[in-house]
Enzyme design. Structure first.
Site, PDB file in Angstrom:
ATOM      1  N   ARG A  40       0.123  17.340   7.986  1.00  0.00           N
ATOM      2  CA  ARG A  40      -1.264  17.775   8.198  1.00  0.00           C
ATOM      3  C   ARG A  40      -1.589  17.939   9.685  1.00  0.00           C
ATOM      4  O   ARG A  40      -2.365  18.817  10.066  1.00  0.00           O
ATOM      5  CB  ARG A  40      -2.228  16.788   7.535  1.00  0.00           C
ATOM      6  CG  ARG A  40      -2.141  16.851   6.002  1.00  0.00           C
ATOM      7  CD  ARG A  40      -2.764  15.643   5.329  1.00  0.00           C
ATOM      8  NE  ARG A  40      -4.136  15.450   5.718  1.00  0.00           N
ATOM      9  CZ  ARG A  40      -4.842  14.346   5.446  1.00  0.00           C
ATOM     10  NH1 ARG A  40      -4.273  13.330   4.768  1.00  0.00           N
ATOM     11  NH2 ARG A  40      -6.083  14.245   5.821  1.00  0.00           N
ATOM     12  N   TYR A  43       7.349  20.019   2.029  1.00  0.00           N
ATOM     13  CA  TYR A  43       5.907  20.081   1.783  1.00  0.00           C
ATOM     14  C   TYR A  43       5.442  21.518   1.979  1.00  0.00           C
ATOM     15  O   TYR A  43       5.979  22.244   2.829  1.00  0.00           O
ATOM     16  CB  TYR A  43       5.148  19.177   2.765  1.00  0.00           C
ATOM     17  CG  TYR A  43       5.144  17.725   2.379  1.00  0.00           C
ATOM     18  CD1 TYR A  43       4.158  17.220   1.545  1.00  0.00           C
ATOM     19  CD2 TYR A  43       6.121  16.855   2.839  1.00  0.00           C
ATOM     20  CE1 TYR A  43       4.137  15.884   1.185  1.00  0.00           C
ATOM     21  CE2 TYR A  43       6.113  15.506   2.484  1.00  0.00           C
ATOM     22  CZ  TYR A  43       5.122  15.032   1.656  1.00  0.00           C
ATOM     23  OH  TYR A  43       5.111  13.715   1.306  1.00  0.00           O
ATOM     24  N   ASP A  73      -0.892  10.905   0.362  1.00  0.00           N
ATOM     25  CA  ASP A  73      -2.223  10.393   0.698  1.00  0.00           C
ATOM     26  C   ASP A  73      -3.259  10.823  -0.330  1.00  0.00           C
ATOM     27  O   ASP A  73      -3.034  11.744  -1.113  1.00  0.00           O
ATOM     28  CB  ASP A  73      -2.648  10.922   2.074  1.00  0.00           C
ATOM     29  CG  ASP A  73      -1.801  10.343   3.190  1.00  0.00           C
ATOM     30  OD1 ASP A  73      -1.505   9.129   3.127  1.00  0.00           O
ATOM     31  OD2 ASP A  73      -1.426  11.097   4.103  1.00  0.00           O
ATOM     32  N   ARG A  84       5.023   8.000  -0.698  1.00  0.00           N
ATOM     33  CA  ARG A  84       3.598   8.054  -0.994  1.00  0.00           C
ATOM     34  C   ARG A  84       3.063   9.439  -0.678  1.00  0.00           C
ATOM     35  O   ARG A  84       3.592  10.131   0.181  1.00  0.00           O
ATOM     36  CB  ARG A  84       2.851   7.046  -0.121  1.00  0.00           C
ATOM     37  CG  ARG A  84       3.263   5.643  -0.351  1.00  0.00           C
ATOM     38  CD  ARG A  84       2.822   4.750   0.803  1.00  0.00           C
ATOM     39  NE  ARG A  84       3.041   3.358   0.400  1.00  0.00           N
ATOM     40  CZ  ARG A  84       2.152   2.388   0.545  1.00  0.00           C
ATOM     41  NH1 ARG A  84       0.997   2.631   1.125  1.00  0.00           N
ATOM     42  NH2 ARG A  84       2.413   1.163   0.123  1.00  0.00           N
TER      43      ARG A  84
END
Lengths: 268, 268
Positions: A206, A119, A61, A59
């Site tokens: 994050r 990422y 966000d 997934r």
């Protein structure tokens, strides 16, 4: 590559897509909300005339982008994978971009076959807001000590329990993950933070970025990272950086599936 | 710079903004629609507690962006211009970005004081769609002859009646404009077409770009541009390029107002 068993299960297609996360309530399908998975499933189902279920590499966000998200789905028949990409480019909305597709063995799974993921989080450091970056970066115009941030990042690389760097609401039981590298690369007014690992907890990148920025701004010291990890306490780490600076950058599968889905030499 | 006449008229503020045109029905205020002018006026009116009317350097169509749009407005009182920018950055939505502001003489007018304007149109030439450019460029992946496009562009530079390069619905009576330069600059997978002129008719830059692409693809010849201009007939020129590739790039005022509002050395 056709045998009777394979034929009875249909063809498995791997599709690599990019998306602008701003217009989606995340990747995962949710009733009544615009999601990437839902959009793909509706488009493929209409296109192929049979219900298609889509599985993602993981997934993302709400608000998070993907330069390279990977999905797989099974089709009973249909055009060759390459042709399907061209049809999808015309049928999908502009903010979901099919990059390429291939037909894969039925034991390939977009999520369970993943070896590593990368990422990239982008900080925009210019004094003035930037039209072309505002949508894909976190605007942090103040002074940042990159050397302190690199020092802090080095403490995070390796196999750790990342409970302190995970949303307290996260459902994952096992909080141990391995980070292979965290690179900080600055060019012009941008700072790109790339994190490569074998898996990621909810908000993990994050929170890592929020903590690195806290260190870069001098509100935290790099040397405290080992203690923050050891505490296994979310409140010890920095704030969660906003979603729109985050982008799923690459997904890596075993060599028989071609390794990284985007050539890392394209990464700048 | 304060005298009684000036004080009675209040202070005139020049504000330079960038905006992402995707979420707006153009610059010009329209009842019930989200527009840049409407958004600015609502925000300033709420912020200053008195009705504020905003004047732009010109309209941009639905979907067109601005890296440097200029507006002016009069305030009876209020914080200094620099301070106002900071307050506006917090109050305006993310897709309208205040760059800078100054206080100007009351004879400055965002539209009537303009000397030149520059638009930039971006073509994206890569084979695959691009996450970071799709919103700000027209995807034209095929072969283009840049030399033929430059030849065609050279025919358009100068003082001409641009009726053939103007929306047939355009309200302007006088279709004569001067184009000072059209530059084609390619880097990586992008082609930037910059058009600088003393004024622009409706859709003029987009029809110029559509015609240049037609020439680049070999569906039109550069030598026919003078005849297309002479025909004063919209149907003679190429198609109107889509709005999302277009960006109001710079606005120039007389020297006493500082010339171009964005330093052209920042243009790459």
């Amino acid at each position: 590559m056709t045998d009777s068993i394979r034929d009875s299960r249909g063809n498995r297609i791997r599709l690599v897509i990019a998306y602008d996360g701003a217009g989606f309530h995340g990747f995962a399908r949710q009733d009544g909300l615009r999601t990437v998975q839902g959009t793909l499933e509706e488009t493929l189902t209409r296109m192929l005339g049979t219900p298609i279920e889509v599985y993602g590499s993981g997934r993302t966000d709400k608000g998070v982008h993907a330069r390279a998200q990977v999905v797989h789905f099974d089709v009973p028949y249909g055009p060759p994978a390459e042709r399907m990409v061209h049809v999808l480019r015309r049928r999908l909305p502009a903010d979901v971009m099919p990059l390429w597709a291939d037909q894969v063995d039925n034991d390939f799974h977009a999520r369970f076959s993943v070896v590593r993921k990368t990422y990239r989080y982008t900080l925009y450091r210019g004094a003035m807001p930037n039209l072309f970056l505002y949508r894909f970066s976190w605007h942090v115009p103040g002074e940042l000590s990159l050397s302190a941030m690199r020092e802090a990042a080095a403490h995070l690389v390796g196999r750790h329990d990342f409970s302190s760097f995970c949303a307290s609401s996260a459902s994952q039981e096992d909080k141990v993950r391995t980070i292979y590298r965290i690179d900080l690369a600055g060019a012009d007014d941008q700072l790109a933070i790339e994190v490569e690992g074998n898996g990621f907890l909810q908000y993990m990148v994050r929170i890592i970025v929020g903590t690195l920025v806290k260190v870069g701004e001098g509100r935290e010291v790099a040397d405290r990272i080992p203690a923050i990890l050891a505490a296994k306490d979310r409140s010890q780490a920095g704030e969660t950086a906003p979603p729109h600076g985050l982008c799923l950058w690459n997904v890596e599968y075993p060599p028989e599936y071609g390794g990284k889905v985007v050539d890392p030499r394209a990464d700048l």
